[in-house]
Design a protein around this motif. Structure first.
Motif, PDB file in Angstrom:
ATOM      1  N   THR A  18       6.196  -6.390   2.957  1.00  0.00           N
ATOM      2  CA  THR A  18       5.262  -5.273   2.839  1.00  0.00           C
ATOM      3  C   THR A  18       5.786  -4.278   1.824  1.00  0.00           C
ATOM      4  O   THR A  18       6.918  -3.797   1.940  1.00  0.00           O
ATOM      5  N   LEU A  19       4.971  -3.972   0.845  1.00  0.00           N
ATOM      6  CA  LEU A  19       5.300  -2.981  -0.166  1.00  0.00           C
ATOM      7  C   LEU A  19       4.686  -1.640   0.223  1.00  0.00           C
ATOM      8  O   LEU A  19       3.611  -1.594   0.828  1.00  0.00           O
ATOM      9  N   SER A  20       5.371  -0.582  -0.159  1.00  0.00           N
ATOM     10  CA  SER A  20       4.879   0.763   0.113  1.00  0.00           C
ATOM     11  C   SER A  20       4.757   1.539  -1.183  1.00  0.00           C
ATOM     12  O   SER A  20       5.507   1.298  -2.137  1.00  0.00           O
ATOM     13  N   CYS A  21       3.842   2.470  -1.206  1.00  0.00           N
ATOM     14  CA  CYS A  21       3.664   3.342  -2.370  1.00  0.00           C
ATOM     15  C   CYS A  21       3.369   4.740  -1.855  1.00  0.00           C
ATOM     16  O   CYS A  21       2.301   4.991  -1.289  1.00  0.00           O
ATOM     17  N   ALA A  22       4.334   5.626  -2.042  1.00  0.00           N
ATOM     18  CA  ALA A  22       4.196   6.988  -1.542  1.00  0.00           C
ATOM     19  C   ALA A  22       3.835   7.937  -2.678  1.00  0.00           C
ATOM     20  O   ALA A  22       4.319   7.793  -3.802  1.00  0.00           O
ATOM     21  N   ALA A  23       3.016   8.913  -2.367  1.00  0.00           N
ATOM     22  CA  ALA A  23       2.586   9.887  -3.361  1.00  0.00           C
ATOM     23  C   ALA A  23       3.399  11.173  -3.241  1.00  0.00           C
ATOM     24  O   ALA A  23       3.807  11.572  -2.151  1.00  0.00           O
ATOM     25  N   SER A  24       3.630  11.798  -4.382  1.00  0.00           N
ATOM     26  CA  SER A  24       4.259  13.113  -4.415  1.00  0.00           C
ATOM     27  C   SER A  24       3.643  13.907  -5.558  1.00  0.00           C
ATOM     28  O   SER A  24       2.977  13.359  -6.424  1.00  0.00           O
ATOM     29  N   GLU A  25       3.870  15.211  -5.551  1.00  0.00           N
ATOM     30  CA  GLU A  25       3.289  16.092  -6.568  1.00  0.00           C
ATOM     31  C   GLU A  25       1.796  15.866  -6.686  1.00  0.00           C
ATOM     32  O   GLU A  25       1.233  15.801  -7.780  1.00  0.00           O
ATOM     33  N   GLY A  26       1.154  15.735  -5.562  1.00  0.00           N
ATOM     34  CA  GLY A  26      -0.269  15.466  -5.514  1.00  0.00           C
ATOM     35  C   GLY A  26      -0.546  14.589  -4.322  1.00  0.00           C
ATOM     36  O   GLY A  26       0.358  14.261  -3.553  1.00  0.00           O
ATOM     37  N   THR A  27      -1.779  14.159  -4.174  1.00  0.00           N
ATOM     38  CA  THR A  27      -2.139  13.334  -3.036  1.00  0.00           C
ATOM     39  C   THR A  27      -2.960  12.132  -3.482  1.00  0.00           C
ATOM     40  O   THR A  27      -3.779  12.227  -4.400  1.00  0.00           O
ATOM     41  N   LEU A  28      -2.729  11.012  -2.785  1.00  0.00           N
ATOM     42  CA  LEU A  28      -3.522   9.813  -3.045  1.00  0.00           C
ATOM     43  C   LEU A  28      -4.926   9.929  -2.478  1.00  0.00           C
ATOM     44  O   LEU A  28      -5.787   9.120  -2.802  1.00  0.00           O
ATOM     45  N   ALA A  65      -3.003  -7.882   2.355  1.00  0.00           N
ATOM     46  CA  ALA A  65      -3.859  -6.832   2.910  1.00  0.00           C
ATOM     47  C   ALA A  65      -3.390  -5.484   2.378  1.00  0.00           C
ATOM     48  O   ALA A  65      -2.191  -5.177   2.425  1.00  0.00           O
ATOM     49  N   ILE A  66      -4.323  -4.699   1.878  1.00  0.00           N
ATOM     50  CA  ILE A  66      -4.008  -3.357   1.398  1.00  0.00           C
ATOM     51  C   ILE A  66      -4.575  -2.357   2.389  1.00  0.00           C
ATOM     52  O   ILE A  66      -5.691  -2.513   2.872  1.00  0.00           O
ATOM     53  N   TYR A  67      -3.784  -1.365   2.719  1.00  0.00           N
ATOM     54  CA  TYR A  67      -4.291  -0.331   3.593  1.00  0.00           C
ATOM     55  C   TYR A  67      -3.596   0.987   3.288  1.00  0.00           C
ATOM     56  O   TYR A  67      -2.511   1.013   2.737  1.00  0.00           O
ATOM     57  N   LYS A  68      -4.258   2.044   3.673  1.00  0.00           N
ATOM     58  CA  LYS A  68      -3.811   3.389   3.312  1.00  0.00           C
ATOM     59  C   LYS A  68      -3.591   4.205   4.576  1.00  0.00           C
ATOM     60  O   LYS A  68      -4.422   4.190   5.475  1.00  0.00           O
ATOM     61  N   ASP A  69      -2.457   4.865   4.617  1.00  0.00           N
ATOM     62  CA  ASP A  69      -2.149   5.788   5.710  1.00  0.00           C
ATOM     63  C   ASP A  69      -2.372   7.202   5.174  1.00  0.00           C
ATOM     64  O   ASP A  69      -1.570   7.715   4.390  1.00  0.00           O
ATOM     65  N   TYR A  70      -3.470   7.817   5.596  1.00  0.00           N
ATOM     66  CA  TYR A  70      -3.814   9.133   5.069  1.00  0.00           C
ATOM     67  C   TYR A  70      -2.809  10.193   5.508  1.00  0.00           C
ATOM     68  O   TYR A  70      -2.507  11.124   4.761  1.00  0.00           O
ATOM     69  N   ASP A  71      -2.289  10.077   6.716  1.00  0.00           N
ATOM     70  CA  ASP A  71      -1.329  11.067   7.207  1.00  0.00           C
ATOM     71  C   ASP A  71      -0.037  11.036   6.400  1.00  0.00           C
ATOM     72  O   ASP A  71       0.550  12.074   6.098  1.00  0.00           O
ATOM     73  N   LYS A  72       0.416   9.841   6.040  1.00  0.00           N
ATOM     74  CA  LYS A  72       1.658   9.699   5.282  1.00  0.00           C
ATOM     75  C   LYS A  72       1.408   9.704   3.780  1.00  0.00           C
ATOM     76  O   LYS A  72       2.358   9.677   3.003  1.00  0.00           O
ATOM     77  N   ASP A  73       0.135   9.715   3.381  1.00  0.00           N
ATOM     78  CA  ASP A  73      -0.220   9.691   1.970  1.00  0.00           C
ATOM     79  C   ASP A  73       0.471   8.521   1.266  1.00  0.00           C
ATOM     80  O   ASP A  73       1.078   8.677   0.193  1.00  0.00           O
TER      81      ASP A  73
END
Length: 119
Positions: A18-28, A65-73
């Motif tokens: 599982t790959l992760s992609c976290a956002a910073s200096e803004g929001t996904l 499968a791609i999915y987004k965690d809005y709380d963790k951005d």
């Protein structure tokens, strides 16, 4: 927005990752996130995106499968039953368009994380 991808590694064929992609200096949350990959000697190709519904390249449909965690951005790419052809550097990206598979429509890119699948 700045993107930071992680989770790559070396696995054997048939394994999961599982790959992760976290956002910073803004929001996904104001973008449509996606994943692309680039194999050695090949052009970068679309893998998956999620904007409302998910969209997958035929080569990964049913396995990724791609999915987004809005709380963790954070956006994730869950990969199952990996095969040798999945070996590539995987990039997360963010687009303003809801249904684009074109890399040129993605305005922010993570640094890439390497996935190596061996037999």
């Amino acid at each position: 927005v700045q993107l930071q991808a992680s989770g790559g590694g070396s696995v054997q064929a048939g394994a999961s990752l599982t790959l992760s992609c976290a956002a910073s200096e803004g929001t996904l949350n104001t973008y449509v996130p996606g994943w692309f990959r680039q194999a050695p000697g090949k052009e970068r190709e679309f893998v998956a995106r999620v904007g409302g519904s998910a969209d997958y390249a035929d080569s990964v449909k049913g396995r990724f499968a791609i999915y987004k965690d809005y709380d963790k951005d954070t956006v994730y790419l869950q990969m199952r039953n990996l095969n040798l052809e999945d070996t590539a550097v995987y990039y997360c990206a963010a687009s303003r368009y809801t249904n684009s598979r074109n890399a040129r429509d993605y305005v922010a890119w993570g640094q890439g994380t390497l996935v190596t699948v061996s037999s």
